[in-house]
Design a protein around this motif. Structure first.
Motif, PDB file in Angstrom:
ATOM      1  N   PHE A 127     -80.897 -26.904  41.362  1.00 23.26           N
ATOM      2  CA  PHE A 127     -80.534 -26.000  40.268  1.00 23.26           C
ATOM      3  C   PHE A 127     -80.632 -24.555  40.756  1.00 23.26           C
ATOM      4  O   PHE A 127     -81.381 -24.242  41.692  1.00 23.26           O
ATOM      5  CB  PHE A 127     -81.467 -26.170  39.049  1.00 23.26           C
ATOM      6  CG  PHE A 127     -81.501 -27.552  38.473  1.00 23.26           C
ATOM      7  CD1 PHE A 127     -80.571 -27.936  37.528  1.00 23.26           C
ATOM      8  CD2 PHE A 127     -82.466 -28.470  38.890  1.00 23.26           C
ATOM      9  CE1 PHE A 127     -80.614 -29.215  36.995  1.00 23.26           C
ATOM     10  CE2 PHE A 127     -82.507 -29.733  38.367  1.00 23.26           C
ATOM     11  CZ  PHE A 127     -81.577 -30.116  37.421  1.00 23.26           C
ATOM     12  N   ARG A 128     -79.913 -23.698  40.069  1.00 22.15           N
ATOM     13  CA  ARG A 128     -80.096 -22.255  40.170  1.00 22.15           C
ATOM     14  C   ARG A 128     -80.354 -21.724  38.761  1.00 22.15           C
ATOM     15  O   ARG A 128     -79.580 -22.008  37.837  1.00 22.15           O
ATOM     16  CB  ARG A 128     -78.878 -21.568  40.767  1.00 22.15           C
ATOM     17  CG  ARG A 128     -78.684 -21.819  42.256  1.00 22.15           C
ATOM     18  CD  ARG A 128     -77.489 -21.043  42.799  1.00 22.15           C
ATOM     19  NE  ARG A 128     -77.217 -21.383  44.176  1.00 22.15           N
ATOM     20  CZ  ARG A 128     -77.751 -20.772  45.226  1.00 22.15           C
ATOM     21  NH1 ARG A 128     -78.591 -19.761  45.030  1.00 22.15           N
ATOM     22  NH2 ARG A 128     -77.464 -21.147  46.463  1.00 22.15           N
ATOM     23  N   LEU A 129     -81.404 -20.938  38.622  1.00 14.31           N
ATOM     24  CA  LEU A 129     -81.800 -20.403  37.322  1.00 14.31           C
ATOM     25  C   LEU A 129     -81.801 -18.883  37.381  1.00 14.31           C
ATOM     26  O   LEU A 129     -82.052 -18.277  38.430  1.00 14.31           O
ATOM     27  CB  LEU A 129     -83.200 -20.906  36.937  1.00 14.31           C
ATOM     28  CG  LEU A 129     -83.453 -22.418  37.030  1.00 14.31           C
ATOM     29  CD1 LEU A 129     -84.894 -22.713  36.656  1.00 14.31           C
ATOM     30  CD2 LEU A 129     -82.486 -23.176  36.138  1.00 14.31           C
ATOM     31  N   ALA A 130     -81.516 -18.265  36.247  1.00 13.23           N
ATOM     32  CA  ALA A 130     -81.521 -16.803  36.148  1.00 13.23           C
ATOM     33  C   ALA A 130     -82.262 -16.389  34.892  1.00 13.23           C
ATOM     34  O   ALA A 130     -82.087 -16.995  33.825  1.00 13.23           O
ATOM     35  CB  ALA A 130     -80.090 -16.253  36.127  1.00 13.23           C
ATOM     36  N   ASP A 131     -83.055 -15.342  35.026  1.00 15.70           N
ATOM     37  CA  ASP A 131     -83.806 -14.804  33.896  1.00 15.70           C
ATOM     38  C   ASP A 131     -82.989 -13.676  33.277  1.00 15.70           C
ATOM     39  O   ASP A 131     -82.647 -12.695  33.947  1.00 15.70           O
ATOM     40  CB  ASP A 131     -85.164 -14.268  34.372  1.00 15.70           C
ATOM     41  CG  ASP A 131     -86.033 -13.822  33.205  1.00 15.70           C
ATOM     42  OD1 ASP A 131     -85.583 -13.923  32.048  1.00 15.70           O
ATOM     43  OD2 ASP A 131     -87.159 -13.357  33.465  1.00 15.70           O
ATOM     44  N   LEU A 132     -82.659 -13.802  31.980  1.00 21.19           N
ATOM     45  CA  LEU A 132     -81.876 -12.789  31.273  1.00 21.19           C
ATOM     46  C   LEU A 132     -82.742 -11.791  30.524  1.00 21.19           C
ATOM     47  O   LEU A 132     -82.233 -11.005  29.721  1.00 21.19           O
ATOM     48  CB  LEU A 132     -80.908 -13.459  30.292  1.00 21.19           C
ATOM     49  CG  LEU A 132     -79.823 -14.347  30.916  1.00 21.19           C
ATOM     50  CD1 LEU A 132     -78.887 -14.872  29.843  1.00 21.19           C
ATOM     51  CD2 LEU A 132     -79.041 -13.595  31.985  1.00 21.19           C
ATOM     52  N   GLY A 133     -84.053 -11.816  30.775  1.00 24.36           N
ATOM     53  CA  GLY A 133     -84.914 -10.817  30.148  1.00 24.36           C
ATOM     54  C   GLY A 133     -84.650  -9.416  30.659  1.00 24.36           C
ATOM     55  O   GLY A 133     -85.022  -8.436  30.026  1.00 24.36           O
ATOM     56  N   VAL A 164     -81.261 -31.034  31.992  1.00 28.74           N
ATOM     57  CA  VAL A 164     -80.171 -30.130  31.599  1.00 28.74           C
ATOM     58  C   VAL A 164     -78.892 -30.642  32.239  1.00 28.74           C
ATOM     59  O   VAL A 164     -78.886 -31.070  33.391  1.00 28.74           O
ATOM     60  CB  VAL A 164     -80.465 -28.681  32.033  1.00 28.74           C
ATOM     61  CG1 VAL A 164     -81.575 -28.077  31.205  1.00 28.74           C
ATOM     62  CG2 VAL A 164     -80.813 -28.596  33.511  1.00 28.74           C
ATOM     63  N   ARG A 165     -77.801 -30.595  31.480  1.00 29.00           N
ATOM     64  CA  ARG A 165     -76.572 -31.232  31.928  1.00 29.00           C
ATOM     65  C   ARG A 165     -75.386 -30.279  32.025  1.00 29.00           C
ATOM     66  O   ARG A 165     -74.305 -30.702  32.452  1.00 29.00           O
ATOM     67  CB  ARG A 165     -76.215 -32.392  31.000  1.00 29.00           C
ATOM     68  CG  ARG A 165     -77.279 -33.475  30.976  1.00 29.00           C
ATOM     69  CD  ARG A 165     -76.913 -34.591  30.020  1.00 29.00           C
ATOM     70  NE  ARG A 165     -77.915 -35.658  30.034  1.00 29.00           N
ATOM     71  CZ  ARG A 165     -77.911 -36.665  30.900  1.00 29.00           C
ATOM     72  NH1 ARG A 165     -76.964 -36.757  31.806  1.00 29.00           N
ATOM     73  NH2 ARG A 165     -78.840 -37.598  30.848  1.00 29.00           N
ATOM     74  N   ALA A 166     -75.543 -29.031  31.640  1.00 33.31           N
ATOM     75  CA  ALA A 166     -74.414 -28.100  31.671  1.00 33.31           C
ATOM     76  C   ALA A 166     -74.897 -26.724  32.112  1.00 33.31           C
ATOM     77  O   ALA A 166     -76.027 -26.328  31.808  1.00 33.31           O
ATOM     78  CB  ALA A 166     -73.742 -28.010  30.296  1.00 33.31           C
ATOM     79  N   THR A 167     -74.053 -26.027  32.841  1.00 34.12           N
ATOM     80  CA  THR A 167     -74.388 -24.669  33.248  1.00 34.12           C
ATOM     81  C   THR A 167     -74.458 -23.757  32.030  1.00 34.12           C
ATOM     82  O   THR A 167     -73.788 -23.998  31.009  1.00 34.12           O
ATOM     83  CB  THR A 167     -73.346 -24.131  34.244  1.00 34.12           C
ATOM     84  OG1 THR A 167     -72.045 -24.197  33.650  1.00 34.12           O
ATOM     85  CG2 THR A 167     -73.352 -24.926  35.530  1.00 34.12           C
TER      86      THR A 167
END
Length: 436
Positions: free
Chosen positions: A251-257, A153-156
């Motif tokens: 990375f930082r990831l967020a769940d939008l569920g 992945v290359r973009a926020t």
């Protein structure tokens, strides 16, 4: 004395006398113009009874020029309007209200509303914004030193799926641990193999990566780090060719569920909101309102808007709610008893008191201090200070306050500790026009 000098002196005296006479004539005409109807053909005098109201008239004045008083009715010399009478009962020492002639009430735009008991609305609407559920945020860090071979992945804010490879690393420590395991596995089966597999896990490889080496029996030089959730990337701190060290954030990831909605609730109305309370959230992106629950009333007051932040947990299975989106939040409440209510436009807050102007009939308009409760749909709940059937002024309160300032009555809107405007001094002679 020279005859010529005598003639010149006489001319100077005559010119001076003529100038002074012209000055006195101008002053007299100016005073007559200011006196207006008070000097021309007066047929009425203060103290007469107004035949329409039956009240004793003190004087007449122009409400737009409060510093002038006149001793008879007529047209104002300042504005294109008739002078307004001021009655004795509106300026008496024991008067507590302001009396305004009924002929002027409509022109001033004064409107009243009756105090009525009604079912207090249990709903409260507030504005809010969609935010990321911080509990769903996951940080992907490097477990060993290595070199970045590929970034997936290359973009926020790019979406990612569970199991998707985020980055591929070449880690020398992982390669050494794999080689050790493969060498032991060729020689023996049992405790030594298990110990060699545990060595790979201690080096930072995940159980899935170690199992892949065991199943294939081959060296895995490029190891990928996969996403643990379905969501979006909120931070990228790695690029191809970089060297990473243990503990470095990749990375930082967020769940939008599931998302948060941060609602701004007026602090006076936040006391009725409790965790677990059901709310309905409407947005332009969602075709139907979404039901959620209050997670917490945050201990944070906005000093500019005097609102308290309320955090709401909202399901977002279709991923249509995104961070930053505007939302309208409606708080649902239980059934409330009937309470006295008045239009919110009738309430005046001076900073130290909350008051309304009450239409007291013959006593005029009287300021009354009240205590208010919830405000919903343009109506304010009255906890004390009023009773059912009274009428409060909803428009023109400050015009009444100006009239109270002119008469020096006690119905001023200012609080007791605030200096009120001084009363206008009485005119020395009603027949001599106005005195400021």
């Amino acid at each position: 004395m020279n005859p010529r000098l005598k003639v010149a002196a006489a001319c100077v005296v005559l010119i001076g006398a003529a100038g002074y006479a012209g000055y006195r004539l101008g002053v007299s005409e100016g005073a007559s113009a200011m006196q207006g109807p008070s000097m021309a053909g007066a047929t009425a005098a203060p103290g007469n009874v107004d035949p329409q109201t039956g009240k004793t008239v003190l004087y007449w004045h122009d409400p737009m020029v409060p510093g002038q008083r006149f001793d008879k009715p007529g047209k104002s010399p300042f504005m294109d309007m008739q002078l307004v009478p001021v009655y004795a009962d509106g300026n008496s020492a024991d008067a507590s209200g302001v009396t305004i002639d009924s002929r002027v009430t409509q022109n001033l735009g004064i409107r009243t509303a009756e105090v009525k008991p009604a079912q207090a609305s249990s709903m409260l609407d507030a504005a809010g914004n969609v935010a990321i559920d911080e509990r769903s945020v996951q940080v992907i860090q490097a477990r060993t030193s290595g070199f970045v071979q590929h970034v997936g992945v290359r973009a926020t804010l790019d979406p990612v799926r569970r199991g998707q490879t985020l980055v591929t690393l070449y880690a020398p420590d992982w390669v050494a641990a794999q080689q050790e395991y493969l060498a032991v596995a060729r020689l023996s089966q049992g405790d030594l193999s298990d110990a060699a597999k545990a060595r790979m896990l201690q080096a930072g490889m995940t159980p899935a990566q170690a199992d892949a080496v065991v199943r294939s029996g081959k060296l895995q030089t490029a190891q990928g780090i996969a996403s643990p959730l379905d969501g979006v990337v909120t931070e990228i701190a790695v690029r191809e060719g970089m060297t990473v060290t243990p503990g470095m954030t990749l990375f930082r990831l967020a769940d939008l569920g599931q998302v948060w909605v941060i609602a701004e609730v007026p602090e006076a109305q936040a006391r009725g909101i409790t965790p677990g309370q059901v709310v309905t959230v409407s947005t332009t992106a969602a075709p139907e309102p979404v039901t959620g629950k209050v997670d917490a009333v945050l201990p944070d007051v906005n000093p500019a808007t005097r609102t308290i932040k309320v955090r709401i947990v909202l399901p977002n299975h279709q991923r249509k709610l995104v961070p930053g989106m505007f939302a309208n939040v409606r708080f649902q409440g239980g059934k409330q008893p009937d309470m006295l209510q008045i239009p919110s436009e009738a309430v005046i807050r001076t900073g130290q008191r909350t008051i309304v102007m009450v239409d007291a009939g013959a006593q005029g308009y009287v300021s009354t201090e009240i205590r208010t409760g919830h405000e919903t749909d343009g109506m304010t709940e009255v906890l004390s200070g009023l009773s059912a059937g009274q009428k409060v002024v909803t428009s023109g309160q400050f015009l009444i306050d100006s009239e109270a300032s002119l008469r020096g009555t006690s119905t001023r809107l200012a609080s007791p500790t605030e200096p009120s405007a001084p009363a206008m001094p009485e005119s020395g002679s009603m027949g001599q026009g106005a005195k400021p």
